[in-house]
Write an enzyme that holds these catalytic residues in place. Structure first.
Site, PDB file in Angstrom:
ATOM      1  N   GLU A  96      39.623  37.429  33.171  1.00 33.13           N
ATOM      2  CA  GLU A  96      38.911  38.699  33.335  1.00 33.13           C
ATOM      3  C   GLU A  96      38.292  39.184  32.033  1.00 33.13           C
ATOM      4  O   GLU A  96      38.836  38.975  30.951  1.00 33.13           O
ATOM      5  CB  GLU A  96      39.874  39.786  33.812  1.00 33.13           C
ATOM      6  CG  GLU A  96      40.139  39.762  35.293  1.00 33.13           C
ATOM      7  CD  GLU A  96      40.884  41.022  35.716  1.00 33.13           C
ATOM      8  OE1 GLU A  96      40.908  41.289  36.915  1.00 33.13           O
ATOM      9  OE2 GLU A  96      41.431  41.732  34.857  1.00 33.13           O
ATOM     10  N   CYS A 345      40.015  43.548  43.234  1.00 31.82           N
ATOM     11  CA  CYS A 345      39.932  42.164  42.747  1.00 31.82           C
ATOM     12  C   CYS A 345      41.292  41.564  42.433  1.00 31.82           C
ATOM     13  O   CYS A 345      41.365  40.452  41.934  1.00 31.82           O
ATOM     14  CB  CYS A 345      39.044  42.097  41.500  1.00 31.82           C
ATOM     15  SG  CYS A 345      37.314  42.432  41.853  1.00 31.82           S
TER      16      CYS A 345
END
Length: 382
Positions: A96, A345
């Site tokens: 990420e 997510c």
């Protein structure tokens, strides 16, 4: 796995490395600066778009080189403006990258590894184990992707990314060479031209590499402390068994003093109910840090399933903060941003990323961003 092309990836090359590359293909060194500007200032990955480079050189570059960043799997934007990219690296793992806007600042939180080997007890990322180190191209590629997304030119006053923190997945100092190369590109005027005070490396405390750091780069340092004594930190951060607090803080002080100017260490402290949030812990922390110029970020724990930990009450957090304030420390407590996209997510990167570490990073990143310009010297204990 993402298939390798066998070509030299120019995205992760520092200026010196780029000059050596052009030497190796029989070209003048000044070409390095031309190509670096196209890559990092304008986000170009197509050699044919580099219009001030001769056609012959473009053809040569296409044959032996490439500009390849991580693959963007998803990009999400929170209601508060926070952005999150999930990117796939060459090993096939996802990591990420998070962007947090705050006024005129924009802070990018960058990952250094896929997975983590440190196994901190309040962080489920470590439970997933270590997968791979990111390459220099994959580290700086996160900045490159974010910059392209904003259509922002790094050298301009209205650029989107003003601060970068190495506070994403992984322990940056366990991927030393690639992280150092990427941070040099962040600060290089041919790269992203970010001030050294606005690039921060966060570590859990790899002492030999903290000592090595000052030989290679000058950036701000943040320490993930989380406990005021060795017995407790051994439980929360197993790395402490190898590098206990006395040794760790001495290395941090050596690094900060090596910078040759008034800089302070940032202390990150995740608060866990009935574990490290009591009055006696604050008293221990005051004593522990008395010789360390620092500011402190208190980070309320964000629970995740089966963690075994809880967030302290607001009263407990305020009491802890007040005790540190009274002792002369500059202390902040921050709240999470981007929670709505965090939940959306979570499943996508569930095997390599956990909610708690994201929360910790979002909070600390926001404070580090705000800290650069606003903290008066008198407010910081020295």
């Amino acid at each position: 796995m993402i298939a390798s092309t066998g070509k030299t990836n120019l995205l992760g090359l520092t200026q010196q490395e780029m000059e050596k590359f052009f030497d190796s293909i029989g070209e003048k060194r000044f070409r390095a600066g031309q190509v670096m500007k196209w890559i990092h200032h304008f986000g170009v990955d197509d050699f044919d778009a580099m219009t001030n480079v001769s056609k012959a050189l473009r053809e040569k570059l296409k044959a032996c080189a490439e500009v390849r960043g991580p693959e963007v799997v998803s990009e999400d934007i929170s209601s508060d403006g926070t952005r999150k990219w999930v990117v796939r690296v060459e090993s096939g793992s996802c990591v990420e990258t998070v962007y947090i806007p705050q006024g005129k600042r924009g802070t990018l939180c960058v990952s250094s590894q896929a997975g983590c080997a440190l196994d901190c007890s309040f962080c489920s990322t470590g439970k997933q184990g270590f997968n791979s180190n990111l390459t220099a191209a994959e580290v700086i590629g996160q900045v490159w992707i974010a910059n392209k997304s904003f259509g922002s030119v790094p050298a301009t006053v209205d650029r989107a990314i003003t601060n970068v923190v190495m506070m994403g997945m992984g322990e940056p100092l366990l991927n030393f060479d690639n992280v150092i190369a990427a941070m040099h590109l962040m600060m290089d005027d041919l790269g992203y031209g970010i001030s050294k005070r606005r690039v921060t490396l966060s570590t859990s405390g790899v002492v030999p590499m903290i000592d090595e750091l000052s030989k290679h780069i000058d950036v701000s340092l943040a320490l993930s402390l989380h406990a005021p004594n060795d017995a407790l930190r051994n439980q929360l951060v197993p790395l402490n068994k190898k590098y206990p607090l006395k040794v760790l803080l001495e290395s941090c002080r050596r690094y900060m003093s090596s910078l040759g100017e008034k800089r302070v260490l940032t202390i990150e402290y995740t608060m866990l109910k009935d574990i490290n949030d009591k009055v006696e812990h604050a008293v221990e922390m005051i004593e522990l840090l008395k010789d360390t110029p620092c500011k402190i970020n208190l980070i309320p724990f964000n629970p995740f399933p089966h963690s075994g930990y809880e967030r302290p009450s607001n009263n407990a957090i305020r009491r802890f903060q007040d005790l540190l304030h009274q002792a002369g420390y500059n202390v902040t407590v921050r709240t999470t941003r981007g929670e709505d996209i965090d939940a959306a997510c979570g499943q996508l990167v569930g095997q390599v990323m956990d909610r708690t570490r994201r929360s910790e990073r979002y909070i600390a990143v926001r404070e580090l961003s705000a800290d650069v310009d606003t903290a008066p010297a008198a407010a910081t204990r020295t």
